[in-house]
Design an enzyme around this catalytic site. Sequence first.
Site, PDB file in Angstrom:
ATOM      1  N   CYS A 156       0.809  -1.221   0.000  1.00  0.00           N
ATOM      2  CA  CYS A 156       0.000   0.000   0.000  1.00  0.00           C
ATOM      3  C   CYS A 156       0.842   1.271   0.000  1.00  0.00           C
ATOM      4  O   CYS A 156       0.303   2.361  -0.175  1.00  0.00           O
ATOM      5  CB  CYS A 156      -0.918   0.006   1.213  1.00  0.00           C
ATOM      6  SG  CYS A 156      -1.740  -1.571   1.505  1.00  0.00           S
ATOM      7  N   HIS A 169      -3.502   7.921   5.676  1.00  0.00           N
ATOM      8  CA  HIS A 169      -3.679   6.613   5.037  1.00  0.00           C
ATOM      9  C   HIS A 169      -5.119   6.150   5.265  1.00  0.00           C
ATOM     10  O   HIS A 169      -5.775   5.695   4.333  1.00  0.00           O
ATOM     11  CB  HIS A 169      -2.682   5.629   5.613  1.00  0.00           C
ATOM     12  CG  HIS A 169      -2.575   4.344   4.862  1.00  0.00           C
ATOM     13  ND1 HIS A 169      -2.331   4.297   3.500  1.00  0.00           N
ATOM     14  CD2 HIS A 169      -2.679   3.047   5.266  1.00  0.00           C
ATOM     15  CE1 HIS A 169      -2.287   3.030   3.101  1.00  0.00           C
ATOM     16  NE2 HIS A 169      -2.504   2.259   4.150  1.00  0.00           N
ATOM     17  N   GLU A 172      -2.193   4.984  13.327  1.00  0.00           N
ATOM     18  CA  GLU A 172      -1.930   6.246  12.631  1.00  0.00           C
ATOM     19  C   GLU A 172      -2.213   7.436  13.554  1.00  0.00           C
ATOM     20  O   GLU A 172      -1.472   8.433  13.561  1.00  0.00           O
ATOM     21  CB  GLU A 172      -2.778   6.329  11.364  1.00  0.00           C
ATOM     22  CG  GLU A 172      -2.347   7.426  10.413  1.00  0.00           C
ATOM     23  CD  GLU A 172      -2.979   7.292   9.035  1.00  0.00           C
ATOM     24  OE1 GLU A 172      -2.517   7.995   8.120  1.00  0.00           O
ATOM     25  OE2 GLU A 172      -3.939   6.501   8.873  1.00  0.00           O
ATOM     26  N   LYS A 191     -10.193   7.466   1.206  1.00  0.00           N
ATOM     27  CA  LYS A 191     -10.483   6.075   0.829  1.00  0.00           C
ATOM     28  C   LYS A 191     -11.968   5.736   0.791  1.00  0.00           C
ATOM     29  O   LYS A 191     -12.369   4.853   0.020  1.00  0.00           O
ATOM     30  CB  LYS A 191      -9.708   5.114   1.730  1.00  0.00           C
ATOM     31  CG  LYS A 191      -8.228   5.067   1.369  1.00  0.00           C
ATOM     32  CD  LYS A 191      -7.472   4.009   2.154  1.00  0.00           C
ATOM     33  CE  LYS A 191      -6.035   3.871   1.640  1.00  0.00           C
ATOM     34  NZ  LYS A 191      -5.212   5.067   1.901  1.00  0.00           N
ATOM     35  N   HIS A 248      -9.590   1.546  -1.398  1.00  0.00           N
ATOM     36  CA  HIS A 248      -8.145   1.434  -1.177  1.00  0.00           C
ATOM     37  C   HIS A 248      -7.517   0.952  -2.478  1.00  0.00           C
ATOM     38  O   HIS A 248      -7.630  -0.215  -2.849  1.00  0.00           O
ATOM     39  CB  HIS A 248      -7.858   0.454  -0.044  1.00  0.00           C
ATOM     40  CG  HIS A 248      -6.443   0.492   0.437  1.00  0.00           C
ATOM     41  ND1 HIS A 248      -5.397   0.972  -0.323  1.00  0.00           N
ATOM     42  CD2 HIS A 248      -5.886   0.102   1.615  1.00  0.00           C
ATOM     43  CE1 HIS A 248      -4.271   0.869   0.356  1.00  0.00           C
ATOM     44  NE2 HIS A 248      -4.549   0.359   1.538  1.00  0.00           N
ATOM     45  N   PHE A 285       1.457  -3.261   3.907  1.00  0.00           N
ATOM     46  CA  PHE A 285       1.764  -4.612   4.368  1.00  0.00           C
ATOM     47  C   PHE A 285       3.281  -4.834   4.302  1.00  0.00           C
ATOM     48  O   PHE A 285       3.958  -4.346   3.393  1.00  0.00           O
ATOM     49  CB  PHE A 285       1.072  -5.655   3.483  1.00  0.00           C
ATOM     50  CG  PHE A 285      -0.399  -5.841   3.791  1.00  0.00           C
ATOM     51  CD1 PHE A 285      -1.025  -5.170   4.818  1.00  0.00           C
ATOM     52  CD2 PHE A 285      -1.160  -6.708   3.014  1.00  0.00           C
ATOM     53  CE1 PHE A 285      -2.369  -5.359   5.088  1.00  0.00           C
ATOM     54  CE2 PHE A 285      -2.503  -6.907   3.280  1.00  0.00           C
ATOM     55  CZ  PHE A 285      -3.117  -6.231   4.318  1.00  0.00           C
TER      56      PHE A 285
END
Length: 416
Positions: free
Chosen positions: A164, A304, A315, A336, A341, A400
């Site tokens: 990501c 994010h 976050e 998002k 995403h 990830f």
Amino acid sequence: MPGRRVVITGLGMVSPIGHNKEEFWNNLVQGYSGVREIERFDTSSFPAKIAAQVSNFNVQDYIARKDARRMDLFVQYACAAARIAVEDAALEVKPAKACRVGVWVGSGIGGIETLEKQHSNMLKKGAAGISPFFIPMMIPNMASGQIAIMLGAKGPNGCTVTACASGTNSVGEAFHLIQNGKADVMITGGAEAAITPLAIGGFCSMKALSTSNEEPAKACRPFDINRDGFVMGEGAGILVLEELEHALERGARIYAEVLGYGSSADACHMVQPDEEGEGAVLAFKMALEDAGIDAEKVDYINAHGTGTELNDVVETLVIKEVFGAHGYKVPISSIKPNTGHMLGAAGAIELIASTLSLVQNTIPPTLNLETPDPRCDLNYVCGKPRQEELRIVLSDSLGFGGHNAVLIISKLDSKN
């Protein structure tokens, strides 16, 4: 890091909410969500039946039909977005200067649609059923390769694959290439096309996807207590980065200046962020140091904000650690819920949104944030757009594998 100044002169996107900056931006600020029921395959056996799909995309508007047939969908998206970005920048790649124009486009997964189709062909027909274009259609670096072929760009060419964070890392690497004198122009960003049975099934097995199928547009809920996972998106975001003097000499329109870039690893877990946020804190601080600014200078954070429980909490902790008291004041939002995403394209499309926010002095709202998680107690923009005088904006991505990437941009000459 001392070096040449780098600016953004072109924006291009193929996204679930628009294929040009006007449409994309209007849909962001008007609160439109591109999430809906998946239409490409039968989802009856899948817990998650929704995604943010690209629609109204005609590849032949950007690429010759013969060439497009030899590209996976993620490459088609990347080439189309690159064409849009280059046209937006009014940039012509001239043969005499082609070696100073590079391409760096990331992808988290690459050509998974091609992989699935060719595997099916092999099961039906054996090895003879596999296309000779299978490998060059599938590999993640082919977006960069095909864009370079399309435009004749012979400078530095690469692909960052950091899940990501791929789009953000790619723009960051392109930024440093120009800053360090290795190129004058970089066409950069990310692309993804992973709304396929295998990809959706894999994320379902991880229990990472939202299963709020009844109301697709409300499924992605960053920082909300009722969030239940992320929603898959797809598309591409491509930016034209340019050395400042090069841009000024050709009379280019300048959207923003890239100030800093930070990249780090959690070194913790395959898919979960470090619950203390140590790696992400490092990336934020690296970007601020690279930009040569204090955290208090940042006017807006494009987060994010995936809508997964751990990401949103971590976050929030990271922002508190890096920004201190300012972390409770600085406006924060996630796009998002609008775009889904977009995995390897997420960081690039979010940097485009950040750039437009800077230009418009407007922060798009976080959709579906109705009941904040008590652990997510910062200044999240929700409900409607917020008008702010913006000078410096930060965009972060957490991928990830523990990959963290942060970019900081500003209005030209707003650093001080």
